[in-house]
Motif scaffolding. Structure first.
Motif, mmCIF file in Angstrom:
data_model
loop_
_atom_site.group_PDB
_atom_site.id
_atom_site.type_symbol
_atom_site.label_atom_id
_atom_site.label_comp_id
_atom_site.label_asym_id
_atom_site.label_seq_id
_atom_site.Cartn_x
_atom_site.Cartn_y
_atom_site.Cartn_z
ATOM 1 N N SER A 139 0.814 -1.218 0.000
ATOM 2 C CA SER A 139 0.000 0.000 0.000
ATOM 3 C C SER A 139 0.844 1.262 0.000
ATOM 4 C CB SER A 139 -0.937 0.005 1.215
ATOM 5 O OG SER A 139 -0.213 0.070 2.428
ATOM 6 N N ARG A 140 2.144 1.129 0.262
ATOM 7 C CA ARG A 140 3.045 2.289 0.251
ATOM 8 C C ARG A 140 4.136 2.159 -0.803
ATOM 9 N NH1 ARG A 140 3.530 3.873 6.729
ATOM 10 N NH2 ARG A 140 1.302 4.337 6.975
ATOM 11 N N GLY A 141 3.873 1.358 -1.814
ATOM 12 C CA GLY A 141 4.786 1.273 -2.937
ATOM 13 C C GLY A 141 5.816 0.178 -2.860
ATOM 14 N N GLY A 142 5.810 -0.631 -1.777
ATOM 15 C CA GLY A 142 6.751 -1.735 -1.663
ATOM 16 C C GLY A 142 6.136 -3.039 -2.116
ATOM 17 N N ASP A 143 6.636 -4.163 -1.597
ATOM 18 C CA ASP A 143 6.074 -5.436 -2.023
ATOM 19 C C ASP A 143 5.760 -6.387 -0.860
ATOM 20 O OD1 ASP A 143 8.555 -6.425 -1.273
ATOM 21 O OD2 ASP A 143 8.857 -7.575 -3.110
ATOM 22 N N ILE A 144 5.750 -5.888 0.387
ATOM 23 C CA ILE A 144 5.348 -6.721 1.517
ATOM 24 C C ILE A 144 3.824 -6.772 1.549
ATOM 25 C CG2 ILE A 144 5.402 -7.060 4.009
ATOM 26 C CD1 ILE A 144 8.062 -5.651 4.110
ATOM 27 N N VAL A 145 3.290 -7.983 1.417
ATOM 28 C CA VAL A 145 1.834 -8.154 1.337
ATOM 29 C C VAL A 145 1.231 -8.625 2.646
ATOM 30 C CG1 VAL A 145 1.885 -8.623 -1.136
ATOM 31 C CG2 VAL A 145 2.041 -10.539 0.485
ATOM 32 N N PHE A 146 2.069 -9.195 3.532
ATOM 33 C CA PHE A 146 1.553 -9.765 4.779
ATOM 34 C C PHE A 146 2.691 -9.836 5.776
ATOM 35 C CE2 PHE A 146 0.270 -13.392 7.518
ATOM 36 C CZ PHE A 146 -1.007 -12.969 7.876
ATOM 37 N N ALA A 147 2.348 -9.665 7.057
ATOM 38 C CA ALA A 147 3.327 -9.816 8.136
ATOM 39 C C ALA A 147 2.753 -10.755 9.181
ATOM 40 C CB ALA A 147 3.659 -8.462 8.767
ATOM 41 N N THR A 148 3.608 -11.622 9.717
ATOM 42 C CA THR A 148 3.172 -12.543 10.763
ATOM 43 C C THR A 148 4.198 -12.555 11.879
ATOM 44 O OG1 THR A 148 2.542 -14.835 11.256
ATOM 45 C CG2 THR A 148 4.171 -14.515 9.510
ATOM 46 N N ALA A 149 3.723 -12.416 13.112
ATOM 47 C CA ALA A 149 4.579 -12.416 14.291
ATOM 48 C C ALA A 149 4.459 -13.759 14.994
ATOM 49 C CB ALA A 149 4.187 -11.288 15.240
ATOM 50 N N VAL A 150 5.601 -14.341 15.378
ATOM 51 C CA VAL A 150 5.614 -15.717 15.879
ATOM 52 C C VAL A 150 5.387 -15.821 17.382
ATOM 53 C CG1 VAL A 150 7.132 -16.449 14.002
ATOM 54 C CG2 VAL A 150 8.125 -15.755 16.197
#
Length: 439
Positions: free
Chosen positions: A81-92
């Motif tokens: 959404s800010r021009g990068g390519d990270i689509v998802f984040a998950t914390a373990v």
């Protein structure tokens, strides 16, 4: 994608900012990712960053929570959404450090009893620090990605309301001096504080269209996201999930047929790649209500062919293994936990014997490339504090190998944090993707 990522400048920056603002005001509707290539960020145990004793107010050399802020800001800055390519984040899991009560009411009612904590430790000395420093610091960090991209947070043993030495488990007095096994076994219970912060009705997840299911007030949860021509399902499971949690997860998978599915849970493989518990935190040994990692494999993962990847933390270090499920499909399992890395404390002038684990800003970035007949995932480890990938830091093995994987060669240690997974059977299991991706 460039390595390491850099923020856009000039007119491009203005356009990216406008895109981000539009996404935020629209409830974080994701911009279309770059075709066939995208990144999932894995946030390792963050407990040592927010630990109230690791802040200037307690006399520590710096505010360690700033490193967690940097990690989450990096993810936000590089989100789709800010021009990068990270689509998802998950914390373990293990978001914060200390418990807030001696024992939760449910375990007390079932007959469990805590043994007095080791000398100098106790909940009374911790609870105020947790409520006033640790949980607020964690929330402030996650505010940075709120509304920016879909994400998941699961509970680790340190996130439970109660964490106690169980009186029903014997101390191993044959263990060497200083070995935690001499103190017995730690049990955990209660997720009231965790679900208030990260549960289904929290500000992060309530009414978000990508947050598709929850169980146990959000201790277990499910998210969907689209990238690389596929729609993915992610399921986050609480630590040592019960049979009820596993049955719930299976119903979610059945409700989303055909979607490639990732699982995140706190404790799954150790740093040798084995599915076995830490000798001091073996919840299944304490209480059969809690499933072991092998139980999670047997009861959920191996029997559901949509699951192709499992992510976990808890054990200090990194590991990777691949097993076939009952249908013959590959399941890739990754451990990512850098909480005991203390170079930042050494940099601040603390003596080697007095420099606690902080984490040094390291996180995992999994770059999926869905082009070609065989999709790949490049797994890399990046420090948002040092601004460098593991494979590009000359001191990496010298700094971290002795405490994590002393049996490895230097090259092997670095390779464990920079490698490629070939998803050999992905197309056969999940199809060519939208518009025949990779064909």
């Amino acid at each position: 994608m460039q390595f390491p990522w850099k923020r856009l400048g000039g007119t491009a920056a203005a356009l990216a900012a406008l895109t981000a603002l539009t996404a935020l005001t629209a409830g974080a509707v994701m911009a279309e990712p770059a075709p066939q290539r995208f990144t999932i960020a894995v946030i390792p145990d963050t407990q040592n960053y927010v630990d109230f004793t690791h802040q200037r107010a307690e006399g520590f050399a710096f505010d360690a929570r700033d490193l967690m802020d940097q990690q989450l800001q990096f993810i936000a800055d590089n989100a789709v959404s800010r021009g990068g390519d990270i689509v998802f984040a998950t914390a373990v899991g293990d978001v914060w450090q200390h418990p807030i009560i001696d024992i939760d009411p449910d375990h007390a009612a079932r007959g469990f009893r805590p043994r007095p904590a080791p000398a100098g430790a106790g909940v009374a000395a911790w609870a105020d620090g947790v409520r006033n420093v640790e949980i607020p610091a964690a929330i402030a960090a996650y505010d940075r990605i709120d509304g920016v991209l879909p994400f998941s947070v699961v509970s680790g043993n340190h996130d439970y309301d109660g964490q106690w030495w169980d009186e029903q488990w014997p101390q191993d007095l044959t263990a060497p001096p200083g070995d935690l096994r001499r103190l017995g076994m730690i049990h955990i219970g209660g997720l009231t504080a965790f679900t208030q912060a990260f549960g289904a009705t929290s500000k992060y997840f309530k009414d978000r269209p990508w947050y598709v299911a929850s169980h146990d007030d959000g201790a277990d949860s499910a998210q969907v996201f689209e990238a690389g021509g596929y729609r993915f399902l992610h399921i986050g499971l609480q630590m040592a999930p019960s049979d009820a949690s596993l049955k719930w997860a299976e119903t979610v998978i059945h409700a989303h047929p055909g979607l490639p599915t990732l699982i995140t849970t706190h404790d799954f493989i150790d740093k040798t790649g084995q599915r076995r518990a830490h000798p001091v935190v073996d919840l299944n040994a304490l209480d059969p209500f809690d499933n072991s990692a092998q139980g999670v494999w047997d009861k959920l993962i191996s029997r559901n062919p949509q699951i192709f990847m499992v992510l976990s933390g808890h054990h200090n270090g990194q590991a990777f293994r691949t097993d076939l499920n009952r249908q013959g499909g590959a399941v890739y399992q990754l451990l990512s936990d850098y909480q005991d890395r203390n170079q930042t404390a050494l940099d601040a002038g603390l003596a080697p014997g007095r420099a606690p684990g902080i984490g040094d800003g390291w996180l995992r970035l999994m770059v999926f490339d869905m082009g070609g007949d065989v999709p790949t995932v490049r797994v890399r480890t990046y420090s948002t504090y040092y601004g460098v990938y593991a494979s590009d830091q000359a001191e990496y093995a010298r700094r971290y190998k002795p405490n994590e994987q002393p049996q490895m060669t230097d090259d092997g240690f670095v390779a464990a944090d920079d490698f490629v997974i070939r998803l050999e059977d992905f197309r056969a299991r999940f199809g060519p993707g939208a518009d025949g991706a990779g064909r």
